[in-house]
Design a protein around this motif. Structure first.
Motif, PDB file in Angstrom:
ATOM      1  N   LEU A  33      17.029 -31.649  -7.574  1.00  0.00           N
ATOM      2  CA  LEU A  33      17.679 -31.942  -8.849  1.00  0.00           C
ATOM      3  C   LEU A  33      17.585 -30.788  -9.846  1.00  0.00           C
ATOM      4  CD1 LEU A  33      16.459 -35.629  -9.192  1.00  0.00           C
ATOM      5  CD2 LEU A  33      18.771 -34.842  -8.622  1.00  0.00           C
ATOM      6  N   ILE A  34      16.459 -30.083  -9.867  1.00  0.00           N
ATOM      7  CA  ILE A  34      16.264 -28.998 -10.833  1.00  0.00           C
ATOM      8  C   ILE A  34      17.209 -27.835 -10.548  1.00  0.00           C
ATOM      9  CG2 ILE A  34      14.635 -27.212 -11.596  1.00  0.00           C
ATOM     10  CD1 ILE A  34      12.420 -29.381 -11.294  1.00  0.00           C
ATOM     11  N   ILE A  35      17.332 -27.455  -9.290  1.00  0.00           N
ATOM     12  CA  ILE A  35      18.160 -26.285  -8.967  1.00  0.00           C
ATOM     13  C   ILE A  35      19.607 -26.495  -9.401  1.00  0.00           C
ATOM     14  CG2 ILE A  35      19.039 -24.855  -7.068  1.00  0.00           C
ATOM     15  CD1 ILE A  35      16.212 -25.238  -5.772  1.00  0.00           C
ATOM     16  N   ARG A 105      27.149 -34.273  -4.850  1.00  0.00           N
ATOM     17  CA  ARG A 105      28.464 -34.941  -4.869  1.00  0.00           C
ATOM     18  C   ARG A 105      28.582 -35.918  -3.702  1.00  0.00           C
ATOM     19  NH1 ARG A 105      28.059 -31.959  -8.822  1.00  0.00           N
ATOM     20  NH2 ARG A 105      26.802 -33.773  -9.280  1.00  0.00           N
ATOM     21  N   TRP A 106      28.054 -35.535  -2.531  1.00  0.00           N
ATOM     22  CA  TRP A 106      28.090 -36.427  -1.378  1.00  0.00           C
ATOM     23  C   TRP A 106      27.311 -37.710  -1.693  1.00  0.00           C
ATOM     24  CZ3 TRP A 106      24.830 -39.085   1.720  1.00  0.00           C
ATOM     25  CH2 TRP A 106      25.378 -39.625   2.898  1.00  0.00           C
ATOM     26  N   GLU A 108      26.602 -39.010  -4.628  1.00  0.00           N
ATOM     27  CA  GLU A 108      27.312 -39.792  -5.642  1.00  0.00           C
ATOM     28  C   GLU A 108      28.501 -40.544  -5.034  1.00  0.00           C
ATOM     29  OE1 GLU A 108      26.272 -36.833  -9.395  1.00  0.00           O
ATOM     30  OE2 GLU A 108      28.213 -36.660  -8.381  1.00  0.00           O
ATOM     31  N   THR A 109      29.148 -39.946  -4.054  1.00  0.00           N
ATOM     32  CA  THR A 109      30.309 -40.555  -3.409  1.00  0.00           C
ATOM     33  C   THR A 109      29.918 -41.663  -2.438  1.00  0.00           C
ATOM     34  OG1 THR A 109      31.552 -38.492  -3.605  1.00  0.00           O
ATOM     35  CG2 THR A 109      32.331 -40.062  -1.965  1.00  0.00           C
ATOM     36  N   HIS A 110      28.822 -41.484  -1.711  1.00  0.00           N
ATOM     37  CA  HIS A 110      28.507 -42.375  -0.588  1.00  0.00           C
ATOM     38  C   HIS A 110      27.330 -43.327  -0.797  1.00  0.00           C
ATOM     39  CE1 HIS A 110      31.509 -40.603   1.990  1.00  0.00           C
ATOM     40  NE2 HIS A 110      31.112 -39.417   1.569  1.00  0.00           N
ATOM     41  N   HIS A 111      26.716 -43.344  -1.984  1.00  0.00           N
ATOM     42  CA  HIS A 111      25.568 -44.244  -2.174  1.00  0.00           C
ATOM     43  C   HIS A 111      25.963 -45.696  -1.934  1.00  0.00           C
ATOM     44  CE1 HIS A 111      26.631 -45.852  -6.170  1.00  0.00           C
ATOM     45  NE2 HIS A 111      27.162 -44.659  -6.363  1.00  0.00           N
ATOM     46  N   GLY A 112      27.165 -46.079  -2.316  1.00  0.00           N
ATOM     47  CA  GLY A 112      27.633 -47.450  -2.076  1.00  0.00           C
ATOM     48  C   GLY A 112      27.797 -47.752  -0.597  1.00  0.00           C
ATOM     49  N   ASP A 113      28.326 -46.786   0.157  1.00  0.00           N
ATOM     50  CA  ASP A 113      28.478 -46.954   1.604  1.00  0.00           C
ATOM     51  C   ASP A 113      27.118 -47.133   2.278  1.00  0.00           C
ATOM     52  OD1 ASP A 113      31.245 -46.526   1.304  1.00  0.00           O
ATOM     53  OD2 ASP A 113      30.989 -44.357   1.558  1.00  0.00           O
ATOM     54  N   LEU A 114      26.130 -46.396   1.803  1.00  0.00           N
ATOM     55  CA  LEU A 114      24.778 -46.513   2.356  1.00  0.00           C
ATOM     56  C   LEU A 114      24.197 -47.899   2.075  1.00  0.00           C
ATOM     57  CD1 LEU A 114      23.412 -43.006   1.316  1.00  0.00           C
ATOM     58  CD2 LEU A 114      24.122 -43.705   3.603  1.00  0.00           C
TER      59      LEU A 114
END
Length: 125
Positions: A33-35, A105-106, A108-114
């Motif tokens: 997250l920091i980078i 971004r991945w 944020e896009t796929h947390h619901g799918d998981l």
């Protein structure tokens, strides 16, 4: 200080490969997250604390020191009173941030799918 040569035969799947240490460094939640948070430009400590929700001052300090030690982040001291310190990515840190931003971004896009997959797995179990 001499730069160690890049080993053309590096293989992250080999348990003795030194690239494993690089993966360990960047795989921590806070480094991930920091980078990317520093990608737009230098931030002061308080700005980083606000940007990276949930991190404690202690963990921020420890992670920044480890990222500094490994050449991914530099500490900028501004010679004014009161002292102002900011952190910015090095060129190597900027190259890493591009990959981590894509990972963000991945997620944020796929947390619901998981979550759907976890629920489906639990109901089948």
């Amino acid at each position: 200080m001499k730069k160690p040569p890049n080993d053309a035969a590096s293989d992250v799947f080999n348990a003795s490969c030194p690239s494993r240490a690089a993966l360990e460094l960047i795989a921590g939640k806070w480094a991930l997250l920091i980078i990317p948070a520093l990608a737009p430009g230098p931030l002061r400590n308080g700005e980083l604390l606000r940007r990276v929700g949930g991190i404690s001052q202690k963990m921020l300090t420890q992670t920044l020191k480890e990222l500094q030690r490994n050449g991914l982040v530099v500490r900028i001291e501004r010679g004014i009173l009161p002292p102002h310190v900011a952190y910015r990515l090095t060129p190597m840190g900027r190259s890493l941030s591009k990959a981590l931003i894509a990972l963000d971004r991945w997620a944020e896009t796929h947390h619901g799918d998981l979550a759907v997959a976890r629920d489906r797995f639990a109901s089948e179990g």
